[in-house]
Design an enzyme around this catalytic site. Structure first.
Site, short mmCIF file in Angstrom:
data_model
loop_
_atom_site.label_atom_id
_atom_site.label_comp_id
_atom_site.label_asym_id
_atom_site.label_seq_id
_atom_site.Cartn_x
_atom_site.Cartn_y
_atom_site.Cartn_z
N GLU A 148 0.83 -1.21 0.00
CA GLU A 148 0.00 0.00 0.00
C GLU A 148 0.87 1.25 0.00
O GLU A 148 0.68 2.17 -0.82
CB GLU A 148 -0.90 0.01 1.23
N ASP A 202 -5.96 -3.70 -3.17
CA ASP A 202 -6.00 -2.24 -3.33
C ASP A 202 -4.64 -1.71 -3.75
O ASP A 202 -4.53 -0.89 -4.67
CB ASP A 202 -6.47 -1.56 -2.05
#
Length: 377
Positions: A53, A114
């Protein structure tokens, strides 16, 4: 409308000016504090752990800042240390850091969709903006990996993005989802690049299941779909606390606020999330944690939450609330570090870099997801 947008830009400019000599001082201060020279983003509060991330977000900010050298260092470190040397063939491991034996390396090889979607987006857009075909090719290859390893089809429904490759799907009866893992602009871009992929189905389904999984109109951190029961908020994996909307869910509002308004799914999401707008209007601050029934579990939120509200409230047309949140955020910048709050927390800075970068006009997302950057204009 233009008048108060100018006010917001002036306020942001006051904080940014004089902090550093480059075009985006906030980003420079972030690099100095959180990014190692080799291109590894660290979280000092988690034993200097690195996540996919953090790498993906930093690549995005480097692109927005037209910082090609840092982008390449971030990409190269990610590929070499998280993706077994090839992002076009391997999804990155989500965490890397100090092991119990004192060595450093991958802590958990599982992927995080993500981060994978952001990394693919970064590469695709960098390939276009800097005319680097190698980046474009790697980004497109990542989309194929994500489609193969991190998507699922729910019974009687359509495609969804799973949070990772392993551990989020059980016996075709239960699936675990994270609403903050599906930013609308990234799905739009994925569909632009890969028309045969599942991206349009995922995008079309997202507001539908978000509405069902948000009974009070507040986004939840984690959501479960169970065959025969449907959608329901659940606690995070390994968390003994009850279901809530907090540190993951805050990004749902941020992504919705930054999404292109011409897109129907963006409008649908904003309508679902209206209760947060009304809460901030009434209390002048977002809550830290919300229960599934809409009751507040914890009121006092960190400054990054207020930053995340700025694009959301701007897009909702709520000038007064947006201005108040922006003033609150800018008042908490530390004059020594040039970062948000003291001590500066990794997550706060990331939320604020997205929010203030967008608010300051450094980037926008086009209706097809293409990244529009200030320096290119």
């Amino acid at each position: 409308m233009k008048r108060w947008l100018v006010l917001l830009a002036v306020l942001a400019g006051c904080q940014m000016s004089g902090a550093a000599s480059s075009s985006w001082p906030f980003w420079n201060h972030y690099v100095a504090y959180f990014v190692k020279p080799e291109g590894r983003v660290i979280d000092p509060d988690r034993n200097s752990m690195t996540t996919s991330e953090g790498q993906s977000y930093a690549m995005f900010f480097a692109l927005v800042a037209n910082d090609r050298a840092m982008f390449e260092r971030l990409r190269s470190w990610t590929e070499g240390n998280l993706a077994k040397g090839d992002l076009s063939k391997n999804l990155p491991a989500w965490s890397w850091g100090a092991k119990p034996d004192g060595s450093w390396g991958v802590l958990d090889p599982n992927s995080a969709s993500d981060a994978d979607l952001w990394t693919a987006y970064d590469l695709i857009e960098a390939g276009d903006l800097w005319a680097v075909q190698q980046y474009s090719n790697a980004g497109a290859a990542m989309l194929a990996l994500i489609a193969e390893d991190e998507t699922a089809t729910l019974p009687n429904l359509t495609k969804v993005l799973l949070p990772g490759n392993v551990g989020f799907h059980w016996f075709n009866t239960r699936w675990l989802l994270n609403p903050s893992y599906t930013p609308v602009p990234l799905l739009l871009a994925a569909n632009r690049v890969d028309k045969r992929g599942p991206w349009k189905q995922i995008l079309d389904a997202f507001p539908i299941w978000m509405g069902k999984a948000s009974p009070s109109g507040f986004a939840m951190d984690w959501v479960e779909y169970t065959l025969g029961t449907g959608f329901a908020p659940v606690s995070a994996p390994g968390d003994t606390r009850t279901a809530r909307g907090s540190y993951d869910a805050i990004r749902v509002y941020l992504w919705a606020g930054m999404s292109p308004g011409e897109v129907e799914e963006s409008t649908q999401l904003l309508q679902i999330l209206k209760p947060m707008q009304r809460y901030v209007e009434a209390h002048m601050s977002p809550p830290e944690s919300v229960n599934p029934d809409g009751s507040i579990a914890s009121e006092k939120a960190p400054p990054g939450f207020a930053a995340a509200m700025v694009p959301f409230l701007v897009t909702e047309g709520d000038a007064d609330a947006a201005t108040f949140q922006l003033r609150n955020v800018l008042a908490q910048f530390d004059s020594v570090t040039g970062l948000l709050a003291h001590p500066p927390r990794y997550y706060d800075q990331n939320l604020a870099l997205f929010a203030l970068g967008w608010q300051d006009g450094r980037f926008r997302f086009a209706p097809d997801g293409k990244l529009r950057v200030q320096w290119k204009n």
